[in-house]
Design an enzyme around this catalytic site. Structure first.
Site, PDB file in Angstrom:
ATOM      1  N   TYR A  44      51.229 -28.657 116.841  1.00 46.93           N
ATOM      2  CA  TYR A  44      51.204 -29.726 115.889  1.00 46.93           C
ATOM      3  C   TYR A  44      52.626 -30.719 115.912  1.00 46.93           C
ATOM      4  O   TYR A  44      52.765 -31.814 115.690  1.00 46.93           O
ATOM      5  CB  TYR A  44      51.345 -29.197 114.421  1.00 46.93           C
ATOM      6  N   ARG A  97      51.511 -33.285 118.509  1.00 49.19           N
ATOM      7  CA  ARG A  97      50.403 -34.238 117.577  1.00 49.19           C
ATOM      8  C   ARG A  97      51.360 -35.074 117.144  1.00 49.19           C
ATOM      9  O   ARG A  97      51.108 -36.384 116.913  1.00 49.19           O
ATOM     10  CB  ARG A  97      49.420 -33.482 116.581  1.00 49.19           C
ATOM     11  N   THR A 122      33.422 -42.197 111.063  1.00 48.55           N
ATOM     12  CA  THR A 122      32.948 -40.748 110.873  1.00 48.55           C
ATOM     13  C   THR A 122      31.583 -40.215 111.047  1.00 48.55           C
ATOM     14  O   THR A 122      30.708 -41.177 110.680  1.00 48.55           O
ATOM     15  CB  THR A 122      33.412 -40.511 109.444  1.00 48.55           C
ATOM     16  N   HIS A 175      42.290 -33.583 104.444  1.00 44.99           N
ATOM     17  CA  HIS A 175      42.533 -32.522 105.389  1.00 44.99           C
ATOM     18  C   HIS A 175      43.957 -32.528 105.828  1.00 44.99           C
ATOM     19  O   HIS A 175      44.510 -31.751 106.757  1.00 44.99           O
ATOM     20  CB  HIS A 175      41.881 -32.680 106.731  1.00 44.99           C
ATOM     21  N   VAL A 222      44.748 -37.110 109.541  1.00 45.07           N
ATOM     22  CA  VAL A 222      46.281 -36.412 109.221  1.00 45.07           C
ATOM     23  C   VAL A 222      47.176 -37.518 109.504  1.00 45.07           C
ATOM     24  O   VAL A 222      48.334 -36.980 108.951  1.00 45.07           O
ATOM     25  CB  VAL A 222      46.173 -34.975 109.531  1.00 45.07           C
ATOM     26  N   GLN A 250      39.789 -38.460 106.396  1.00 40.59           N
ATOM     27  CA  GLN A 250      39.758 -37.100 107.122  1.00 40.59           C
ATOM     28  C   GLN A 250      40.841 -36.929 108.182  1.00 40.59           C
ATOM     29  O   GLN A 250      40.993 -35.975 108.598  1.00 40.59           O
ATOM     30  CB  GLN A 250      38.466 -36.956 107.606  1.00 40.59           C
TER      31      GLN A 250
END
Length: 230
Positions: free
Chosen positions: A53, A56, A170, A104, A88, A86
């Site tokens: 992460y 990311r 999506t 999320h 982040v 959805q």
């Protein structure tokens, strides 16, 4: 003032350069999702998960909102707008959207493993030994596979109150988010924007726009402003 509720997914962020959640091999940035996106993975190898992460976040710092994000933010001049995402990443906020619900989690927030207290991150790194006030390790503020989606009830309330409902970028395959359209009234205009149109059951007032968010959404926004806006 009419209310627009928009559900956004990986497609809108992909246009800004953020990789989609999984590629054709079922991997995320070279990792099996079970190695980096489950509570069990974090318990088994927290260093790997934290570093995943971190990378990311570092990558997200260099990307900018695209025309799709900007069009949603522009709609706030004419409508009440709620964005249910959805994703982040913070691209909706960076574009100027003021009411964003992250189903999320949020990449630039951390959470205590002891108390679930959420913290804003000052930088992009979260490392082993970074702890909350109670001495518990901080984890990414991400909803991992197998975890509950705490903002889902709020999202359902938004869907129920929509005068216009948008679905952008999506696949409509990830639940419970994909089920939000079922809470939208039959009389409500619904617009699906995606170059790879998801398969959906036939329903009243459903309009399909087989385009990318960066091209289809700005045109739709102008149409909605002319038709319904103030």
């Amino acid at each position: 003032m009419k209310k627009i509720v928009a559900l956004t997914g990986a497609g809108i962020s992909a246009e800004s350069g953020i990789p989609t959640f999984r590629d054709a091999n079922g991997l995320w940035e070279g990792h099996d999702i079970m190695e980096v996106a489950t509570p069990e993975a974090f318990e088994r190898n927290p260093t790997l998960v934290l570093e995943f992460y971190n990378q990311r976040r570092k990558a997200a710092l260099s990307v900018e909102p695209n025309a799709g994000h900007l069009a949603l933010a522009e709609l706030e001049k004419h409508f009440e707008v709620s964005v249910i995402t959805q994703n982040v990443d913070p691209l909706h906020e960076k574009a100027g959207s003021s009411h964003v619900i992250h189903l999320h989690g949020e990449l630039f927030k951390s959470r205590s493993t002891a108390t679930d207290q959420v913290y804003e991150m000052e930088g992009w790194e979260l490392n082993p030994g970074d702890c909350c006030e109670k001495g518990a390790q901080l984890r990414p503020h991400i909803v991992w596979f197998g975890e509950a989606v705490p903002m889902m009830e709020t999202a359902i309330e938004e869907a129920l109150s929509a005068d216009i409902f948008l679905v952008i970028g999506t696949s409509m395959l990830v639940y419970p988010a994909a089920g939000l359209i079922n809470f939208v009234g039959e009389e409500v205009p619904k617009y699906i924007i995606d170059p790879k149109m998801p398969e959906l059951p036939s329903r009243p007032n459903l309009h399909k726009i087989a385009e990318k968010a960066s091209t289809g959404l700005p045109r739709l926004a102008q149409s909605l402003i002319q038709q319904y806006g103030k």
